[in-house]
Design an enzyme around this catalytic site. Structure first.
Site, short mmCIF file in Angstrom:
data_model
loop_
_atom_site.label_atom_id
_atom_site.label_comp_id
_atom_site.label_asym_id
_atom_site.label_seq_id
_atom_site.Cartn_x
_atom_site.Cartn_y
_atom_site.Cartn_z
N LYS A 256 0.84 -1.20 0.00
CA LYS A 256 0.00 0.00 0.00
C LYS A 256 0.87 1.25 0.00
CE LYS A 256 -0.41 -0.11 5.07
NZ LYS A 256 -1.34 -0.09 6.21
N TYR B 78 14.96 31.68 4.76
CA TYR B 78 13.83 32.52 5.10
C TYR B 78 13.88 33.00 6.55
CZ TYR B 78 11.39 31.33 0.76
OH TYR B 78 11.03 31.20 -0.56
#
Length: 821
Positions: free
Chosen positions: A489, A716
């Site tokens: 999965k 940043y």
């Protein structure tokens, strides 16, 4: 290699128990999934730790094989028209046969052993010497007790030199290989920690490896390693010991090594001459391997000019097949650096396994140094392509043009690689699996670049051999007759569900499990035919589930009634397999004990249902502190599953164990287990983890290097201020690729040149900055995010999360490359 059954009986000390001794074979097969030319092959039923070849005799027979070597009693009536040789030990019989085959040839045979560099040195010696003489060598890394005899059986009178690898993992293995290879020259590469667990000391391991050289004329080695030097000095005095090193007494003294950007100049001397070579590598391992090759070439009396020219053109050795996403829906298999029959068969098996029923194109260069007449070469290629079901051939090179009338499949031919690229567009092969395989001087890497999907420089390498190793590691822990369901999965935990499922199907997994119906549909559309359980069978998708023969998890009355209605709507009356989920303590999905009476009644009324399995989910198998609760779950599961099964009239499979349960709780295995993250080399148990292999390596490169001064900020919000002058590298990977923002500002590392480099500033969406002040780097240098140095678990801890989240968070824009030895 061409042998009658009578010859093989003589060589292997076997007994003919059925068939004619006059039959002739020229192929050895030990894997029934990899058969070519069955009418000229002999299948050897090898018995190993993890497998028994006798279980696959009938499969080989059904594919046309009619000659067999066995060591166990079998039902001969099932092999009515076959020749069968009975031996005491099938592997030993193969080794004895190879030993006798070796004795037919009197040209030089060089044997290579060591811990690291065996395959590289072998391949580089082939590159350096093949212009002068035809060479036969071990394919890929065939250096084991099985691989060595298979390699030696390739020897033929058309060759003038053989180069054979030999590897061991335990004491008392090398003498067997020595008697098979019977080398004239011995080559000892680097020694390392591999397989050290089976030896009491590094000295013991070296002595075991040196048994390969007990009858050699010459042994070549690095005398700068004092342990190796001492061990080799104790070899028989009749053996000439020839060394390289930086020490004054070395036959080939290394006087100076000058590293540059992607290249190295090595200055060396013997008592007779000074020689300087340049190699297109700058890593220490490549330099050491090049020095060993230089030592051998000086003793082989290769001219100085040829030595210098050929070392400068050495190519990287990648012994792995790469599976890459291509443009226009193509899948490209990159094997662009070799061209010989044995590796072609290996590559075609890989192609066949992954392509399933999709159209296939093989792009091949002229085959060089085959040891066969040209017509025989291309007839053999034609037979091989037909047998492997290849639909299209593109032959590149003058020999292909000359022999094009031989080929019976859809074919096109081109004079050169550039001619092909000028006249072909990638969309000519849309939706196909394309194998690109050619000799180095054809430059087929240009074809791979033209065909592959254009993605950025961050890649996730999936090592399929490691995945197979981990699969068998857990399979060997199972009790007799216990089946294995494997979870694929979430795109195979980020590794790619289709590719992983193909490997699992090839390695005889019993069941697959996915989370959602669309994941199962993708596997069916890729040709995966194994039973597939869908764990979150959304009611809106149940009709599609049935269309693709997927099997739903039924966990509630609502899901049960909904599925019964779908079966009625589709007019399905034959029993359809479903899987009942019981809640024994997870409290997520599943029937509780109070639901069982109603559940049994509904099942009894609906003959269109067949309960394929009953299962539950263990909560805390990784944590021994909760073992009392785990055993409480097991007891409740056994009670509830027994109650449901008692009214069915048949016994469905029971399963509750996950990876942790397989490792720690054999009583939890019941009829089947579910293997999840352990397949990818992750375990909460340290001793288990050390026996697993790393499946995924997440890599990128340095995009740019900047010098910043103390007080300047990086990233940043000026969250990082340089405390001193620093060198900063920017890498093209950020949180949109799966690198967690929680690693910002010194909480995480990447690895460059084998050293940790701290993340500085905030992890950005597409980029991250790291401190490389302690290194001498170049733009374009490799950067490791996850791999053998920085394990997945370590990155997860630094990210304050779990390995599952790290794996499944790796973005789909990160290119997946699948590698197989």
């Amino acid at each position: 290699m061409r042998y009658t059954i009578a010859d093989i009986i003589d060589a292997s000390q076997g007994l003919l128990v059925q068939g004619s001794a006059d039959s002739v074979v020229d192929h050895v097969i030990y894997d029934s999934r990899k058969i070519s030319n069955p009418n000229r092959s002999i299948f050897i039923a090898i018995v190993g730790r993890n497998h028994n070849g006798h279980q696959y005799i009938q499969d080989a027979y059904s594919k046309g094989v009619r000659c067999f070597i066995i060591q166990e009693e079998i039902n001969l009536s099932l092999l009515a028209d076959a020749c069968v040789i009975r031996v005491n030990n099938s592997l030993r019989a193969l080794q004895l046969w190879a030993k006798q085959h070796r004795q037919k040839f009197h040209y030089p045979v060089w044997a290579i052993t060591g811990s690291n560099g065996k395959t590289i040195v072998k391949e580089w010696l082939n590159q350096l010497l093949s212009p002068d003489l035809p060479i036969v060598r071990s394919p890929k890394s065939f250096n084991s007790q099985l691989g060595v005899p298979l390699s030696v059986l390739q020897l033929d009178s058309e060759y003038q030199l053989a180069i054979i690898e030999a590897g061991i993992s335990e004491p008392n293995e090398m003498e067997v290989l020595a008697e098979i290879i019977q080398p004239t020259w011995g080559i000892f590469t680097m020694i390392g920690a591999q397989h050290q667990e089976h030896f009491s000391s590094i000295e013991e391991k070296i002595i075991e490896k040196l048994k390969l050289f007990k009858n050699c004329d010459v042994v070549f080695y690095n005398s700068d390693d004092p342990i190796v030097k001492t061990a080799i000095s104790e070899l028989d005095s009749n053996i000439k010991k020839t060394d390289w090193g930086k020490n004054e007494g070395a036959f080939l003294r290394i006087n100076n090594i000058v590293k540059g950007a992607g290249k190295t100049i090595i200055e060396a001397s013997t008592s007779e001459e000074v020689i300087q070579i340049e190699i297109p590598f700058s890593d220490d391992a490549s330099i050491e391997n090049a020095c060993l090759c230089l030592l051998i070439l000086t003793n082989h009396q290769t001219s100085k000019n040829h030595i210098q020219q050929r070392f400068s053109k050495l190519s990287p050795v990648d012994m792995r097949l790469q599976l890459i996403s291509g443009s226009f829906g193509m899948t490209v298999i990159n094997d662009a650096y070799s061209s010989d029959f044995t590796s072609l068969e290996i590559a075609l098996d890989f192609l066949q396994r992954h392509a399933q029923s999709k159209p296939t194109t093989v792009i091949l260069s002229d085959i060089k140094e085959s040891g066969l007449e040209k017509n025989d070469v291309y007839n053999k290629i034609n037979e091989l392509l037909i047998h492997k079901g290849v639909t299209h051939l593109i032959g590149i090179g003058p020999e292909f043009i000359l022999h094009q009338n031989i080929f019976k499949i859809n074919s096109k031919f081109f004079e050169s690689t550039s001619d092909f690229l000028q006249k072909t567009k990638p969309n000519d092969h849309s939706g196909q699996f394309v194998l690109v395989k050619g000799a180095r001087d054809f430059g087929f890497e240009k074809i791979v670049r033209a065909f592959q999907e254009k993605t950025h420089e961050t890649v996730l390498e999936i090592h399929l051999d490691a995945l197979v190793h981990n699969f068998h590691f857990y399979k060997n822990k199972l009790l007799p007759d216990v089946k294995m369901m494997v979870m694929v999965k979430a795109a195979g935990y980020g590794a790619g569900s289709v590719e992983v499922a193909s490997v699992l199907a090839f390695n005889k997994a019993d069941y697959l499990a996915v989370a959602y119906v669309d994941e199962g549909i993708a596997l069916r559309q890729a040709g995966i035919s194994l039973p597939i359980m869908v764990m979150n069978s959304e009611i809106s998708a149940l009709d599609h589930l049935v269309d693709y023969h997927l099997e739903p998890e039924i966990y509630s009355m609502r899901s049960l009634h909904a599925f019964i209605e779908v079966l009625k709507y589709k007019n399905i009356t034959a029993p359809y397999p479903v899987h009942l989920k019981l809640d024994t303590g997870m409290h997520r999905l599943g029937f509780e004990e109070k639901d069982l009476s109603d559940l049994k009644g509904i099942i009894k009324e609906n003959k269109s249902l067949r309960i394929a399995s009953i299962f539950s989910h263990l909560v805390a198998t990784d944590n021994p502190e909760h073992d009392a609760f785990t055993r409480q779950q097991l007891s409740l599961f056994e009670k509830m599953a027994g109650e449901v099964s008692s009214d069915l009239g048949y016994k469905p499979l029971w399963h509750i164990a996950n990876t942790g349960g397989i490792e720690r709780l054999p009583e939890s295995q019941f009829d089947m287990v579910r293997l999840g993250i352990g397949l990818y080399g992750v375990s909460a148990n340290e001793s288990e983890r050390n026996q697993l292999r790393t499946v995924g390596q997440l890599k990128t490169v340095i995009s740019q290097i900047k010098q910043i001064t103390a007080g300047e900020s990086v990233g940043y919000n000026r969250n990082f201020i340089a405390p001193q002058d620093m060198t900063i590298a920017t890498i093209p990977m950020g949180y949109a690729d799966g690198l967690k923002r929680s690693l910002s500002n010194g909480k995480g590392n990447v690895w460059i040149q084998g050293q940790p480099c701290t993340i500085v500033g905030n992890v950005c969406m597409d980029m991250t900055m790291v401190d490389i002040s302690h290194l001498s780097c170049n733009e374009g240098d490799a950067v490791l995010i996850i791999g053998n140095i920085q394990h997945l678990e370590a990155l997860a801890r630094a990210s304050a999360t779990i390995p599952y989240e790290i794996l499944t968070s790796i973005s789909q824009r990160v290119k997946r490359i699948y590698l197989e030895e």
